[in-house]
Design a protein around this motif. Sequence first.
Motif, PDB file in Angstrom:
ATOM      1  N   GLU A 113       0.826  -1.205   0.000  1.00 51.14           N
ATOM      2  CA  GLU A 113       0.000   0.000   0.000  1.00 51.14           C
ATOM      3  C   GLU A 113       0.862   1.258   0.000  1.00 51.14           C
ATOM      4  O   GLU A 113       0.632   2.186  -0.785  1.00 51.14           O
ATOM      5  N   ARG A 114       1.877   1.286   0.854  1.00 53.51           N
ATOM      6  CA  ARG A 114       2.720   2.482   0.937  1.00 53.51           C
ATOM      7  C   ARG A 114       3.596   2.624  -0.301  1.00 53.51           C
ATOM      8  O   ARG A 114       3.885   3.738  -0.733  1.00 53.51           O
ATOM      9  N   ARG A 117       1.499   4.178  -3.018  1.00 53.94           N
ATOM     10  CA  ARG A 117       1.217   5.593  -2.759  1.00 53.94           C
ATOM     11  C   ARG A 117       2.468   6.454  -2.756  1.00 53.94           C
ATOM     12  O   ARG A 117       2.382   7.668  -2.564  1.00 53.94           O
ATOM     13  N   GLY A 118       3.623   5.823  -2.918  1.00 55.67           N
ATOM     14  CA  GLY A 118       4.867   6.576  -2.909  1.00 55.67           C
ATOM     15  C   GLY A 118       5.295   7.035  -1.548  1.00 55.67           C
ATOM     16  O   GLY A 118       6.087   7.978  -1.414  1.00 55.67           O
ATOM     17  N   GLN A 119       4.770   6.389  -0.498  1.00 53.87           N
ATOM     18  CA  GLN A 119       5.132   6.743   0.877  1.00 53.87           C
ATOM     19  C   GLN A 119       6.336   5.903   1.285  1.00 53.87           C
ATOM     20  O   GLN A 119       6.207   4.895   1.983  1.00 53.87           O
ATOM     21  N   GLY A 120       7.511   6.318   0.832  1.00 55.96           N
ATOM     22  CA  GLY A 120       8.691   5.492   1.005  1.00 55.96           C
ATOM     23  C   GLY A 120       9.443   5.668   2.306  1.00 55.96           C
ATOM     24  O   GLY A 120      10.418   4.961   2.554  1.00 55.96           O
ATOM     25  N   GLU A 121       8.983   6.578   3.166  1.00 51.40           N
ATOM     26  CA  GLU A 121       9.753   6.873   4.376  1.00 51.40           C
ATOM     27  C   GLU A 121       9.911   5.654   5.272  1.00 51.40           C
ATOM     28  O   GLU A 121      10.965   5.435   5.869  1.00 51.40           O
ATOM     29  N   ASP A 122       8.856   4.862   5.402  1.00 51.09           N
ATOM     30  CA  ASP A 122       8.884   3.742   6.343  1.00 51.09           C
ATOM     31  C   ASP A 122       9.177   2.401   5.678  1.00 51.09           C
ATOM     32  O   ASP A 122       9.207   1.379   6.357  1.00 51.09           O
TER      33      ASP A 122
END
Length: 229
Positions: A113-114, A117-122
């Motif tokens: 999911e991340r 969405r391009g939420q690569g921080e975690d």
Amino acid sequence: MRVPAHSVCTAIRDDIVSGVLERGGRLTEEQLARRYGVSRVPVREALRTLESEGFVVSRRHVGACVAEPTEQEAADLLEIRTLLEPLGAARAARRRTEAHLKVLRGLVRLGQERARRGQGEDLRSLGGWFHETLAQASGSPGLTALLTQLRHKIDWMYAVDRTAQPVETWAEHGAIVDAVARGDAERARALTALHAERSLGAHRLRRPEPLSGRVRTSQHPVNTAGARN
């Protein structure tokens, strides 16, 4: 109350991996005890453990110092990982529990999911939890300990290129879990070997900064409740 040596060991190791304790820097029991708010006894035990793991070396007339691994030693670790991780996945396919599968599937869902969405921080920490859980699912404490040491050392010596393709990476994680869930040891081994080989190109060797001759001054007590070894 005596602070467990493994909690001190975790704190020192974390500071070595993050670069707070610089490569080649001297490590004195008195300084470390003051830094982590403990006595010298757990520090002494922790340094012995870290020396056995390769993070610390003892030098004549100097004492304990943070190790300075060579490029060849760093390359060897990546090669060793490509051999051990597939073994761990194959064993996980034979020995995993439903609890392991639940955690692995949850991590894959969250990672996919991340990544979409391009939420690569975690994503890197999620990837670490994924591989740690997969290793634990092997049912082999010795192998799990070796893989844990490898991850710590690779994090210390390498940075991972953020331009790597996270969607594909987490699709590979999902395929590995599917094979483990079906009990297909050979497919789990093959998929993990391919995944490890593909990840090699994303690793960039860290170039240590010139030694400043001192430990950075941020200090923190050991958290004995939350520390992990």
